[in-house]
Design a protein around this motif. Structure first.
Motif, PDB file in Angstrom:
ATOM      1  N   LEU A  18       0.800  -1.217   0.000  1.00  0.00           N
ATOM      2  CA  LEU A  18       0.000   0.000   0.000  1.00  0.00           C
ATOM      3  C   LEU A  18       0.834   1.269   0.000  1.00  0.00           C
ATOM      4  N   ASN A  19       2.077   1.209   0.424  1.00  0.00           N
ATOM      5  CA  ASN A  19       2.860   2.432   0.526  1.00  0.00           C
ATOM      6  C   ASN A  19       3.903   2.565  -0.578  1.00  0.00           C
ATOM      7  N   ALA A  20       3.759   1.816  -1.653  1.00  0.00           N
ATOM      8  CA  ALA A  20       4.844   1.753  -2.635  1.00  0.00           C
ATOM      9  C   ALA A  20       4.570   2.540  -3.905  1.00  0.00           C
ATOM     10  N   THR A  21       3.324   2.779  -4.267  1.00  0.00           N
ATOM     11  CA  THR A  21       3.029   3.308  -5.593  1.00  0.00           C
ATOM     12  C   THR A  21       2.271   4.625  -5.482  1.00  0.00           C
ATOM     13  N   THR A  22       2.821   5.671  -6.061  1.00  0.00           N
ATOM     14  CA  THR A  22       2.098   6.928  -6.138  1.00  0.00           C
ATOM     15  C   THR A  22       1.287   6.953  -7.425  1.00  0.00           C
ATOM     16  N   LEU A  86      -1.784  14.697 -11.895  1.00  0.00           N
ATOM     17  CA  LEU A  86      -2.848  13.715 -11.692  1.00  0.00           C
ATOM     18  C   LEU A  86      -3.486  13.886 -10.317  1.00  0.00           C
ATOM     19  N   CYS A  87      -4.786  13.735 -10.257  1.00  0.00           N
ATOM     20  CA  CYS A  87      -5.484  13.784  -8.971  1.00  0.00           C
ATOM     21  C   CYS A  87      -6.783  12.997  -9.086  1.00  0.00           C
ATOM     22  N   THR A  88      -7.264  12.546  -7.945  1.00  0.00           N
ATOM     23  CA  THR A  88      -8.469  11.729  -7.896  1.00  0.00           C
ATOM     24  C   THR A  88      -9.608  12.516  -7.273  1.00  0.00           C
ATOM     25  N   VAL A  89     -10.766  12.468  -7.911  1.00  0.00           N
ATOM     26  CA  VAL A  89     -11.986  13.032  -7.346  1.00  0.00           C
ATOM     27  C   VAL A  89     -12.844  11.866  -6.859  1.00  0.00           C
ATOM     28  N   ARG A 249      -6.979  11.084   6.478  1.00  0.00           N
ATOM     29  CA  ARG A 249      -7.790   9.875   6.376  1.00  0.00           C
ATOM     30  C   ARG A 249      -8.277   9.662   4.949  1.00  0.00           C
ATOM     31  N   ASP A 250      -8.649  10.741   4.255  1.00  0.00           N
ATOM     32  CA  ASP A 250      -9.075  10.610   2.860  1.00  0.00           C
ATOM     33  C   ASP A 250      -7.961   9.987   2.016  1.00  0.00           C
ATOM     34  N   ILE A 251      -6.733  10.425   2.250  1.00  0.00           N
ATOM     35  CA  ILE A 251      -5.594   9.888   1.500  1.00  0.00           C
ATOM     36  C   ILE A 251      -5.399   8.409   1.817  1.00  0.00           C
ATOM     37  N   ARG A 252      -5.508   8.059   3.095  1.00  0.00           N
ATOM     38  CA  ARG A 252      -5.333   6.648   3.478  1.00  0.00           C
ATOM     39  C   ARG A 252      -6.451   5.781   2.929  1.00  0.00           C
ATOM     40  N   ASP A 253      -7.683   6.291   2.940  1.00  0.00           N
ATOM     41  CA  ASP A 253      -8.819   5.513   2.427  1.00  0.00           C
ATOM     42  C   ASP A 253      -8.643   5.205   0.942  1.00  0.00           C
ATOM     43  N   LEU A 254      -8.195   6.188   0.171  1.00  0.00           N
ATOM     44  CA  LEU A 254      -7.969   5.939  -1.258  1.00  0.00           C
ATOM     45  C   LEU A 254      -6.843   4.938  -1.449  1.00  0.00           C
ATOM     46  N   GLN A 255      -5.806   5.057  -0.651  1.00  0.00           N
ATOM     47  CA  GLN A 255      -4.681   4.135  -0.744  1.00  0.00           C
ATOM     48  C   GLN A 255      -5.122   2.702  -0.448  1.00  0.00           C
ATOM     49  N   THR A 256      -5.973   2.542   0.562  1.00  0.00           N
ATOM     50  CA  THR A 256      -6.477   1.214   0.903  1.00  0.00           C
ATOM     51  C   THR A 256      -7.325   0.641  -0.226  1.00  0.00           C
ATOM     52  N   ALA A 257      -8.144   1.490  -0.847  1.00  0.00           N
ATOM     53  CA  ALA A 257      -9.062   1.017  -1.881  1.00  0.00           C
ATOM     54  C   ALA A 257      -8.370   0.707  -3.198  1.00  0.00           C
ATOM     55  N   GLY A 259      -4.571   1.047  -3.758  1.00  0.00           N
ATOM     56  CA  GLY A 259      -3.148   0.771  -3.732  1.00  0.00           C
ATOM     57  C   GLY A 259      -2.301   1.944  -4.157  1.00  0.00           C
ATOM     58  N   PHE A 260      -2.928   3.079  -4.521  1.00  0.00           N
ATOM     59  CA  PHE A 260      -2.208   4.252  -4.997  1.00  0.00           C
ATOM     60  C   PHE A 260      -2.212   5.352  -3.944  1.00  0.00           C
ATOM     61  N   VAL A 261      -1.093   6.034  -3.830  1.00  0.00           N
ATOM     62  CA  VAL A 261      -0.990   7.191  -2.941  1.00  0.00           C
ATOM     63  C   VAL A 261      -1.259   8.458  -3.758  1.00  0.00           C
ATOM     64  N   ASP A 262      -2.276   9.203  -3.368  1.00  0.00           N
ATOM     65  CA  ASP A 262      -2.624  10.451  -4.056  1.00  0.00           C
ATOM     66  C   ASP A 262      -2.757  11.549  -3.004  1.00  0.00           C
ATOM     67  N   GLN A 263      -1.733  12.381  -2.900  1.00  0.00           N
ATOM     68  CA  GLN A 263      -1.758  13.470  -1.927  1.00  0.00           C
ATOM     69  C   GLN A 263      -2.743  14.562  -2.328  1.00  0.00           C
ATOM     70  N   ALA A 264      -3.168  14.572  -3.587  1.00  0.00           N
ATOM     71  CA  ALA A 264      -4.067  15.616  -4.082  1.00  0.00           C
ATOM     72  C   ALA A 264      -5.514  15.140  -4.191  1.00  0.00           C
ATOM     73  N   VAL A 265      -5.837  13.984  -3.626  1.00  0.00           N
ATOM     74  CA  VAL A 265      -7.207  13.491  -3.705  1.00  0.00           C
ATOM     75  C   VAL A 265      -8.164  14.516  -3.096  1.00  0.00           C
ATOM     76  N   VAL A 266      -9.343  14.616  -3.674  1.00  0.00           N
ATOM     77  CA  VAL A 266     -10.372  15.490  -3.129  1.00  0.00           C
ATOM     78  C   VAL A 266     -11.652  14.676  -3.008  1.00  0.00           C
ATOM     79  N   VAL A 267     -12.310  14.799  -1.862  1.00  0.00           N
ATOM     80  CA  VAL A 267     -13.546  14.065  -1.591  1.00  0.00           C
ATOM     81  C   VAL A 267     -14.700  15.044  -1.638  1.00  0.00           C
ATOM     82  N   THR A 268     -15.737  14.693  -2.380  1.00  0.00           N
ATOM     83  CA  THR A 268     -16.864  15.592  -2.557  1.00  0.00           C
ATOM     84  C   THR A 268     -18.156  14.785  -2.583  1.00  0.00           C
ATOM     85  N   GLU A 269     -19.274  15.468  -2.717  1.00  0.00           N
ATOM     86  CA  GLU A 269     -20.569  14.803  -2.791  1.00  0.00           C
ATOM     87  C   GLU A 269     -20.893  14.426  -4.231  1.00  0.00           C
TER      88      GLU A 269
END
Length: 489
Positions: A18-22, A86-89, A249-257, A259-269
């Motif tokens: 889980l901590n290997a791939t950005t 790159l970033c995840t919504v 926690r948002d970053i960790r949740d995405l990583q768990t789901a 396997g990718f680390v995304d420091q720019a993830v944004v969580v929205t409705e």
């Protein structure tokens, strides 16, 4: 395509630590990058969840790349640039989570890089500039206009004039003057028209920004002011998508789901809304394919959103924190706070007569959105820039009521919550607020900061005084609160 479904971890990398791939390392060659045709000022979570997301999901031909600049600090630009843009919504609703990897943010820069911003805006391939710089970032006064007596704006204009004489790029502090410097470079290079699309919660945000741009341009170059008035389109917008600040926690949740680390993830409705009114002389993405609406008269939609959604958010931020509540979801499930919101809406609705607004459904939908337990929308975040927000979201409805006599208590409660917060030290970074709190009658003086007429309306002052006393009597103290040493009743 510039928006990709983000696979679950088991699909993409079932054995990946889980901590290997950005994100940047995971998809370096499979993601095509579109050419830059949009410049954005105000790179942050809301931009990624809203304008960037809309552009990505409709850009089937991979034509609309974005070069984004931060409004203030450099942290967001460094973080996103390190991920190749790159970033995840992540959209969260009841029991459902949808993840989209957005790939059309192709450049991320510090907003202080004025030279790069100017080069980007001057590029003939660029068709439009979007803005999310917050209400306070425009530096409008109480009358909704900019003033050259503003020391920060005045300093920027002085630096502009000196830099022009020396033929160097100035160090500009404010977003509007930075934008104007870029527009001047476009005028001097190709002169091609362009659209400016402000996406902040202000009434008539297009005309307001347009007037400010022309007024500022007049201070440095009449030819520039004339060109802005004739060649730059200022589009009005209503934007809506509840987007809390990203947490660890948002970053960790995405990583768990994934396997990718995304420091720019944004969580929205899941809900989003974008209503626009204006012209795009050089074209635009087909945002309507993602649900955006283009209308001739945007004013009713502006009032509905500012007065009902944003006004209720401000009410919650100003009052529910006194009860020890920290998020919108917590606050709206508190019976007393919920009743205050419903009473506030009841007072606002008569001033929104347009039948196409469907206010009954809009209110039901707002309650459901506020109750969403999957979004930790913090009241402290909403409270930032509270003076400007109260002027834009709450005072206009109070002004409507002045002609009818007594202002309802439900409309004054947001103001009272803000005053009580100032008294306990929540506004300790504002010198004007600090001085008002230290006077013999802080309630009156704080009301005058919002609107001088309020501090001179005896009946409104009496109502606010009683509400402040009630809020302070039940205030749940936080470690940062200052002591309350006076009787403010």
């Amino acid at each position: 395509m510039t928006a990709l479904r983000f696979p679950d971890r088991d699909e993409k990398c079932p054995t990946q630590p889980l901590n290997a791939t950005t994100v940047a390392e995971a998809l370096p060659e499979t993601v095509p990058r579109p050419p830059v045709r949009i410049v954005h000022i105000g790179l942050g979570a809301f931009h990624r969840a809203h304008q960037l997301w809309y552009t990505a999901v409709v850009d089937g031909e991979n034509e609309w790349g974005v070069a984004a600049f931060t409004g203030r600090g450099a942290a967001a630009a460094r973080m996103i640039a390190a991920q190749n843009g790159l970033c995840t919504v992540v959209q969260r609703a009841a029991g459902v989570e949808t993840r989209t990897l957005v790939t059309n943010l192709v450049e991320a820069h510090h907003g202080s890089d004025v030279a790069r911003l100017a080069t980007s805006i001057a590029d003939p391939a660029v068709r439009l500039v979007t803005l999310t710089i917050t209400e306070a970032g425009y530096r409008f006064g109480e009358n909704g206009r900019i003033s050259t007596r503003d020391p920060v704006l005045a300093g920027d204009l002085t630096r502009w004039k000196r830099a022009s004489a020396d033929e160097v790029v100035p160090e500009l502090q404010t977003a509007l003057v930075r934008l104007l410097w870029g527009l001047n470079e476009r005028r001097r290079s190709t002169g091609r028209p362009i659209a400016i699309v402000p996406c902040d919660n202000m009434p008539e945000n297009g005309p307001m920004v347009g007037r400010a741009a022309v007024d500022l341009a007049r201070e440095v170059d009449n030819d520039l002011a004339d060109w802005v008035r004739e060649s730059v389109s200022f589009v009005s917008t209503v934007v809506d998508r509840i987007t809390p600040a990203t947490t660890e926690r948002d970053i960790r949740d995405l990583q768990t789901a994934t396997g990718f680390v995304d420091q720019a993830v944004v969580v929205t409705e899941a809900f989003s809304e974008w209503i626009l009114s204006g012209t795009f002389p050089e074209g635009r993405p087909p945002w309507e394919l993602a649900g955006a609406r283009f209308v001739d008269d945007i004013a009713p939609f502006e009032r509905r959103k500012l007065w009902l959604l944003n006004g209720a958010h401000t009410l919650l931020a100003m009052t529910a924190r006194h009860r020890g509540l920290s998020t919108v979801a917590e606050a709206i499930t508190d019976p007393e706070t919920r009743r205050a919101v419903e009473d506030y809406w009841d007072a606002v609705v008569p001033w929104l007569p347009e039948p196409e607004l469907d206010l009954e459904k809009y209110r039901r939908d707002l309650l459901a959105r506020f109750e969403n337990p999957h979004l930790a929308h913090r009241l402290e975040q909403i409270a930032l820039g509270s003076v400007m927000k109260l002027r834009i979201r709450t005072l206009p409805v109070i002004e409507c009521q002045w002609g009818m006599g007594v202002v309802p208590e439900a409309l004054l409660l947001s103001l009272s919550g803000w005053i009580a917060g100032a008294i306990v030290g929540w506004e300790d970074n504002d010198d004007n607020v600090l001085r008002a709190v230290q006077t013999s009658d802080p309630v009156c003086e704080l009301l005058k900061i919002l609107d001088d007429r309020l501090g001179r309306d005896d009946l409104s002052v009496a109502i606010v005084r009683a509400q402040v006393a009630q809020l302070l009597s039940t205030h749940t103290r936080f470690p940062s609160d200052q002591g309350v040493s006076r009787d403010y009743r």
